[in-house]
Motif scaffolding. Sequence first.
Motif, mmCIF file in Angstrom:
data_model
loop_
_atom_site.group_PDB
_atom_site.id
_atom_site.type_symbol
_atom_site.label_atom_id
_atom_site.label_comp_id
_atom_site.label_asym_id
_atom_site.label_seq_id
_atom_site.Cartn_x
_atom_site.Cartn_y
_atom_site.Cartn_z
ATOM 1 N N ALA A 7 75.970 173.667 69.939
ATOM 2 C CA ALA A 7 77.229 174.349 69.618
ATOM 3 C C ALA A 7 77.348 175.652 70.403
ATOM 4 O O ALA A 7 78.423 175.986 70.917
ATOM 5 C CB ALA A 7 77.313 174.612 68.117
ATOM 6 N N ALA A 8 76.227 176.381 70.512
ATOM 7 C CA ALA A 8 76.252 177.651 71.246
ATOM 8 C C ALA A 8 76.507 177.411 72.737
ATOM 9 O O ALA A 8 77.299 178.115 73.366
ATOM 10 C CB ALA A 8 74.929 178.396 71.037
ATOM 11 N N ARG A 9 75.836 176.416 73.292
ATOM 12 C CA ARG A 9 76.056 176.115 74.710
ATOM 13 C C ARG A 9 77.489 175.677 74.965
ATOM 14 O O ARG A 9 78.109 176.072 75.954
ATOM 15 C CB ARG A 9 75.109 175.004 75.158
ATOM 16 N N LEU A 10 78.003 174.861 74.057
ATOM 17 C CA LEU A 10 79.376 174.382 74.222
ATOM 18 C C LEU A 10 80.368 175.541 74.149
ATOM 19 O O LEU A 10 81.325 175.598 74.920
ATOM 20 C CB LEU A 10 79.680 173.329 73.147
ATOM 21 N N ALA A 11 80.118 176.476 73.254
ATOM 22 C CA ALA A 11 81.013 177.633 73.154
ATOM 23 C C ALA A 11 81.000 178.424 74.460
ATOM 24 O O ALA A 11 82.048 178.880 74.941
ATOM 25 C CB ALA A 11 80.596 178.514 71.978
ATOM 26 N N GLY A 12 79.810 178.599 75.037
ATOM 27 C CA GLY A 12 79.708 179.302 76.314
ATOM 28 C C GLY A 12 80.445 178.578 77.432
ATOM 29 O O GLY A 12 81.152 179.192 78.240
ATOM 30 N N VAL A 13 80.300 177.260 77.449
ATOM 31 C CA VAL A 13 80.980 176.456 78.475
ATOM 32 C C VAL A 13 82.489 176.549 78.312
ATOM 33 O O VAL A 13 83.240 176.727 79.282
ATOM 34 C CB VAL A 13 80.510 174.984 78.389
ATOM 35 N N ARG A 14 82.943 176.459 77.072
ATOM 36 C CA ARG A 14 84.397 176.505 76.839
ATOM 37 C C ARG A 14 84.965 177.864 77.246
ATOM 38 O O ARG A 14 86.054 177.933 77.821
ATOM 39 C CB ARG A 14 84.706 176.214 75.367
ATOM 40 N N ALA A 15 84.210 178.921 76.971
ATOM 41 C CA ALA A 15 84.673 180.259 77.369
ATOM 42 C C ALA A 15 84.752 180.357 78.887
ATOM 43 O O ALA A 15 85.708 180.921 79.443
ATOM 44 C CB ALA A 15 83.738 181.325 76.796
ATOM 45 N N GLU A 18 87.749 178.517 80.086
ATOM 46 C CA GLU A 18 88.972 179.276 79.821
ATOM 47 C C GLU A 18 89.191 180.382 80.847
ATOM 48 O O GLU A 18 90.297 180.572 81.343
ATOM 49 C CB GLU A 18 88.930 179.875 78.419
ATOM 50 N N ARG A 19 88.104 181.103 81.150
ATOM 51 C CA ARG A 19 88.228 182.175 82.151
ATOM 52 C C ARG A 19 88.618 181.609 83.511
ATOM 53 O O ARG A 19 89.476 182.163 84.210
ATOM 54 C CB ARG A 19 86.906 182.959 82.262
ATOM 55 N N ALA A 20 88.005 180.504 83.889
ATOM 56 C CA ALA A 20 88.306 179.916 85.199
ATOM 57 C C ALA A 20 89.738 179.403 85.251
ATOM 58 O O ALA A 20 90.440 179.586 86.250
ATOM 59 C CB ALA A 20 87.318 178.779 85.502
ATOM 60 N N ALA A 21 90.179 178.782 84.162
ATOM 61 C CA ALA A 21 91.548 178.273 84.122
ATOM 62 C C ALA A 21 92.535 179.428 84.213
ATOM 63 O O ALA A 21 93.552 179.354 84.908
ATOM 64 C CB ALA A 21 91.770 177.458 82.844
ATOM 65 N N GLU A 22 92.209 180.522 83.526
ATOM 66 C CA GLU A 22 93.083 181.689 83.560
ATOM 67 C C GLU A 22 93.165 182.272 84.978
ATOM 68 O O GLU A 22 94.245 182.600 85.458
ATOM 69 C CB GLU A 22 92.545 182.733 82.589
ATOM 70 N N ARG A 23 92.019 182.362 85.648
ATOM 71 C CA ARG A 23 92.016 182.863 87.038
ATOM 72 C C ARG A 23 92.914 182.008 87.916
ATOM 73 O O ARG A 23 93.525 182.489 88.858
ATOM 74 C CB ARG A 23 90.594 182.843 87.618
ATOM 75 N N ALA A 24 92.963 180.701 87.612
ATOM 76 C CA ALA A 24 93.755 179.791 88.434
ATOM 77 C C ALA A 24 95.187 179.664 87.925
ATOM 78 O O ALA A 24 95.981 178.907 88.491
ATOM 79 C CB ALA A 24 93.092 178.416 88.454
ATOM 80 N N GLY A 25 95.505 180.386 86.856
ATOM 81 C CA GLY A 25 96.864 180.330 86.327
ATOM 82 C C GLY A 25 97.215 178.994 85.710
ATOM 83 O O GLY A 25 98.360 178.554 85.743
ATOM 84 N N ARG A 26 96.214 178.319 85.158
ATOM 85 C CA ARG A 26 96.506 177.053 84.474
ATOM 86 C C ARG A 26 95.950 177.103 83.058
ATOM 87 O O ARG A 26 95.090 177.912 82.751
ATOM 88 C CB ARG A 26 95.928 175.859 85.244
ATOM 89 N N THR A 30 94.204 171.685 79.868
ATOM 90 C CA THR A 30 94.285 170.596 80.844
ATOM 91 C C THR A 30 92.907 170.212 81.382
ATOM 92 O O THR A 30 92.785 169.301 82.184
ATOM 93 C CB THR A 30 95.185 170.985 82.035
ATOM 94 N N VAL A 31 91.875 170.930 80.954
ATOM 95 C CA VAL A 31 90.512 170.648 81.421
ATOM 96 C C VAL A 31 89.732 170.001 80.280
ATOM 97 O O VAL A 31 89.631 170.563 79.194
ATOM 98 C CB VAL A 31 89.774 171.936 81.840
#
Length: 245
Positions: A7-15, A18-26, A30-31
Amino acid sequence: LTADGLAARLAGVRAAIERAAERAGRGAATVRIVAVTKTHPPAAVAAALAAGLRDVGESYVQEARAKRAAVGTAGAVWHMVGGLQRNKVRAAVAVFDRVHSVDSVRLAAALGAAAADAGRRLPVLIEVNVGGERSKRGVAPGEVEALGQAVLGQPALALEGLMTVAPWSEDPERVRPCFRLLRELRDRAAARLGVELPHLSMGMSDDFAVAVEEGATWVRLGRVLFGARSPGAWRPDPSAGGESS
Ligand SMILES: *Cc1c(COP(=O)(O)O)cnc(C)c1O
């Protein structure tokens, strides 16, 4: 791996997604994550499902069949991400919900025939060897359109997009051009073939953030979720024919 650890690893991955998607403006919605459980026991699949993951990736038909039998079919969506031999195609169609690794016209024809016999329409992606490495599967970039045409000629296959396994590098920035190329190939093939190809299956544990920045819709994650693999740590029981429960 404990449920809390996952659960902890998954939370880190999801964060990170999210940051990468935000940098790309998407939007991060969608991921989607394919949890790659190869070499791990059925308990890893059960843990992934309990942690809220739904999509499970495997590389071998027998291994996936045994885990699916052990875990049960409820809830999970099974993705074939490994190389598929044509003599395993019928078994693969019985086990998998999606195949990411179509890399030849002959494989497309065999999958199309098996899916038709099974009365299914099977979602597939075309695997592209964007790095041109000899050790990697996938068609060359110049062959994407022809294979796409062949897949579209199979009514029991639904062509969704492209997939790649990028060359490994310590620095994920160095593989960014590969992900970008896959996106460009997808855009070009969609335009030339006159179809929508919504999916890009790209990015693994070491480089998924860069892949998301370049448009990945499926990231295929093993080690970052489940830890290091030890090959042979878990094998389906051959005497059970992979059907044990
Ligand atoms: C094993 C595998 C993955 C997962 O790799 P990690 O580096 O463990 O995230 C993803 N895609 C394919 C095709 C694989 O074989």
